[in-house]
Design a protein around this motif. Sequence first.
Motif, mmCIF file in Angstrom:
data_model
loop_
_atom_site.group_PDB
_atom_site.id
_atom_site.type_symbol
_atom_site.label_atom_id
_atom_site.label_comp_id
_atom_site.label_asym_id
_atom_site.label_seq_id
_atom_site.Cartn_x
_atom_site.Cartn_y
_atom_site.Cartn_z
ATOM 1 N N TYR A 68 -7.313 8.223 -5.492
ATOM 2 C CA TYR A 68 -6.691 6.987 -5.560
ATOM 3 C C TYR A 68 -5.233 7.043 -4.961
ATOM 4 C CZ TYR A 68 -9.238 6.785 -9.888
ATOM 5 O OH TYR A 68 -10.470 6.734 -10.950
ATOM 6 N N ALA A 69 -5.072 7.703 -3.799
ATOM 7 C CA ALA A 69 -4.297 7.593 -2.805
ATOM 8 C C ALA A 69 -4.319 6.569 -1.546
ATOM 9 C CB ALA A 69 -3.886 8.919 -2.330
ATOM 10 N N VAL A 81 -9.292 -4.292 6.078
ATOM 11 C CA VAL A 81 -8.373 -4.382 4.894
ATOM 12 C C VAL A 81 -8.197 -2.792 4.573
ATOM 13 C CG1 VAL A 81 -7.837 -5.151 2.564
ATOM 14 C CG2 VAL A 81 -8.904 -6.815 4.244
ATOM 15 N N TYR A 82 -7.079 -2.144 4.382
ATOM 16 C CA TYR A 82 -6.901 -0.771 4.061
ATOM 17 C C TYR A 82 -6.671 -0.826 2.521
ATOM 18 C CZ TYR A 82 -7.110 0.426 8.833
ATOM 19 O OH TYR A 82 -7.746 0.837 9.965
ATOM 20 N N ALA A 83 -7.244 0.040 1.702
ATOM 21 C CA ALA A 83 -6.791 0.005 0.186
ATOM 22 C C ALA A 83 -5.534 0.732 0.003
ATOM 23 C CB ALA A 83 -8.048 0.973 -0.545
ATOM 24 N N SER A 84 -4.767 0.200 -0.954
ATOM 25 C CA SER A 84 -3.552 0.679 -1.287
ATOM 26 C C SER A 84 -3.610 2.061 -2.024
ATOM 27 C CB SER A 84 -2.644 -0.433 -2.032
ATOM 28 O OG SER A 84 -3.322 -0.696 -3.122
ATOM 29 N N ASN A 85 -2.339 2.610 -2.195
ATOM 30 C CA ASN A 85 -2.178 3.878 -2.818
ATOM 31 C C ASN A 85 -1.943 3.461 -4.144
ATOM 32 O OD1 ASN A 85 -0.921 6.144 -3.705
ATOM 33 N ND2 ASN A 85 0.354 6.762 -2.317
ATOM 34 N N LEU A 86 -2.754 4.043 -5.021
ATOM 35 C CA LEU A 86 -2.639 3.709 -6.469
ATOM 36 C C LEU A 86 -1.685 4.788 -7.381
ATOM 37 C CD1 LEU A 86 -5.979 2.212 -7.322
ATOM 38 C CD2 LEU A 86 -3.698 0.934 -6.498
ATOM 39 N N THR A 87 -1.444 6.115 -6.643
ATOM 40 C CA THR A 87 -0.807 7.135 -7.439
ATOM 41 C C THR A 87 0.626 6.625 -7.622
ATOM 42 O OG1 THR A 87 0.053 8.403 -5.410
ATOM 43 C CG2 THR A 87 -2.215 8.676 -6.068
ATOM 44 N N THR A 92 5.794 5.038 -2.060
ATOM 45 C CA THR A 92 4.238 4.522 -1.532
ATOM 46 C C THR A 92 3.180 4.235 -2.262
ATOM 47 O OG1 THR A 92 3.404 6.946 -1.279
ATOM 48 C CG2 THR A 92 4.986 5.976 0.500
ATOM 49 N N GLY A 93 3.362 4.401 -3.839
ATOM 50 C CA GLY A 93 2.666 4.011 -4.470
ATOM 51 C C GLY A 93 2.909 3.244 -5.726
ATOM 52 N N LEU A 94 2.359 3.287 -6.720
ATOM 53 C CA LEU A 94 2.710 2.455 -8.094
ATOM 54 C C LEU A 94 3.813 2.862 -8.853
ATOM 55 C CD1 LEU A 94 -0.937 1.634 -9.244
ATOM 56 C CD2 LEU A 94 0.522 0.261 -7.567
ATOM 57 N N GLY A 95 4.806 4.145 -8.519
ATOM 58 C CA GLY A 95 5.480 4.543 -9.419
ATOM 59 C C GLY A 95 6.709 3.922 -10.028
ATOM 60 N N ARG A 96 7.054 2.567 -9.189
ATOM 61 C CA ARG A 96 8.167 1.515 -9.866
ATOM 62 C C ARG A 96 7.321 0.144 -10.076
ATOM 63 N NH1 ARG A 96 12.507 2.322 -4.810
ATOM 64 N NH2 ARG A 96 13.017 4.471 -5.290
ATOM 65 N N TRP A 97 6.075 0.342 -10.328
ATOM 66 C CA TRP A 97 5.503 -1.080 -10.764
ATOM 67 C C TRP A 97 5.575 -0.999 -12.222
ATOM 68 C CZ3 TRP A 97 1.622 -4.239 -8.570
ATOM 69 C CH2 TRP A 97 1.286 -4.075 -7.097
ATOM 70 N N SER A 143 -0.410 8.846 -14.850
ATOM 71 C CA SER A 143 -0.727 10.134 -15.185
ATOM 72 C C SER A 143 -1.068 11.084 -14.018
ATOM 73 C CB SER A 143 -1.843 10.277 -16.380
ATOM 74 O OG SER A 143 -2.847 10.005 -15.759
ATOM 75 N N LEU A 144 -1.527 10.338 -12.976
ATOM 76 C CA LEU A 144 -2.018 11.305 -11.631
ATOM 77 C C LEU A 144 -0.810 12.002 -10.897
ATOM 78 C CD1 LEU A 144 -4.332 8.545 -10.080
ATOM 79 C CD2 LEU A 144 -5.133 10.661 -11.809
ATOM 80 N N PRO A 145 -1.182 12.825 -10.106
ATOM 81 C CA PRO A 145 -0.241 13.327 -9.534
ATOM 82 C C PRO A 145 0.178 12.434 -8.230
ATOM 83 C CG PRO A 145 -2.093 15.078 -9.652
ATOM 84 C CD PRO A 145 -2.503 13.581 -10.137
ATOM 85 N N PRO A 146 1.393 12.161 -8.388
ATOM 86 C CA PRO A 146 1.960 11.422 -7.091
ATOM 87 C C PRO A 146 1.612 11.799 -5.688
ATOM 88 C CG PRO A 146 3.963 12.378 -8.208
ATOM 89 C CD PRO A 146 2.853 12.819 -8.803
ATOM 90 N N VAL A 147 0.985 11.109 -4.852
ATOM 91 C CA VAL A 147 0.884 11.573 -3.402
ATOM 92 C C VAL A 147 1.555 10.577 -2.637
ATOM 93 C CG1 VAL A 147 -1.072 11.326 -1.746
ATOM 94 C CG2 VAL A 147 -1.520 12.068 -4.209
#
Length: 416
Positions: A68-69, A81-87, A92-97, A143-147
Amino acid sequence: MRRLVLGAALAAALAVAAIAWLNLRGEAPLVPDPTPRSVDAAQIERGAYLARAGHCAGCHTERGGAAYAGGRGITTPFGIVYASNLTPDDATGLGRWTAAEFRRALQHGRSRDGRLLYPAFPYTSTTRVSDTDADAILAFLRSLPPVVQPNRAHALRFPYDSQAALAVWRALYFRPGRFEPDAAQPAAWNRGAYLVEGLGHCGACHAARNAFGASDEGLGGGLIPVQNWYAPALDDAQEAGVADWPAADIVALLKTGRAPRASTLGPMAEVVLGSTRHLSEADLQAVALYLQRLPPSPSRRAAATAKSTPRGAKLYETHCAACHGERGEGAPGIYPALAGQRAVTLDPAANLVRVVLEGGFAPATAEHPRPYGMPPFATLLDDRDVAAVLDHVRASWGNAGSAVSPLDVLRWRASR
């Protein structure tokens, strides 16, 4: 002249306003998440299940990378199109979403900062996902480890790389809206429809696309852009329709990749491996029921023009008969039969070309942990050879398919 200029300016302003309105319709105001965030183990577990049902990792995991990174490039006719980081990494990911921002992405195709997202992310289907399911998926991703993996900039050609062009596309082709159950159908059918039309986004492959990349309505089959695998029509008995199949066979195909009358290869094998084999028995039965009740469409199969030649027959005897049988009968449970196999006569024959060139490998599942595969022949057979052996297969043992030309093989070989 001045009136013409003013009229043109007014028309342009109205067009811009209409496009802006079409891109904002249905969006609710963003509401902040409650603080502190509550952690619910059951919600996380359900989110993990839903993420597998949507095969999210299939695009959002780079080969060899963290789950999911993001970082995987999705090649389209318009560029990459490059898939986004979902960790849940903050930077760089969804931490602040927030949950509302994540719902907006799934249901309206808009990023946290308001940017319009490209429909390689299938929000044209996930717009049907419920708020409850969207929240559960986000709980799982949190819940995933942040990458730490910055998102890569898309590599799209002009004008497809502009937000203005994307806004016009969305105004023409994107209709947001939640899934609405059909009161005339049973609960299981509605669950199947929700999974097929929404989270499972089956139409992303099993529907034709126009020159601008927009999918047709329904599940009438289509050539997957750039990959050049043909996703057969799910409403056509001569392609991949299952209206006359026992439900148990449909469930088996989705669960194991194999059924008495079909097996999965290529992109569909990836879907089975990463998604449908993880579905519950109830959900598999629901999908089966929905697919069985699709309104049948008239067959679009091309006229049979393939003819067996001595060259094709000899190539089959040399390279194919040992596994698939002298008369295409196959070996039950090991090698698929080619005689009477509707996948053999699909039009276009893109899948057969790809399998001959690249080999064919069924998904390894719990029921079939070591499936037999087919070796690639790309270095052994030239375009004329491939066309000849496929014409032999498509014209023998009761099969009646359209002819395959060396030019067809060249086109699909070049897309590898």
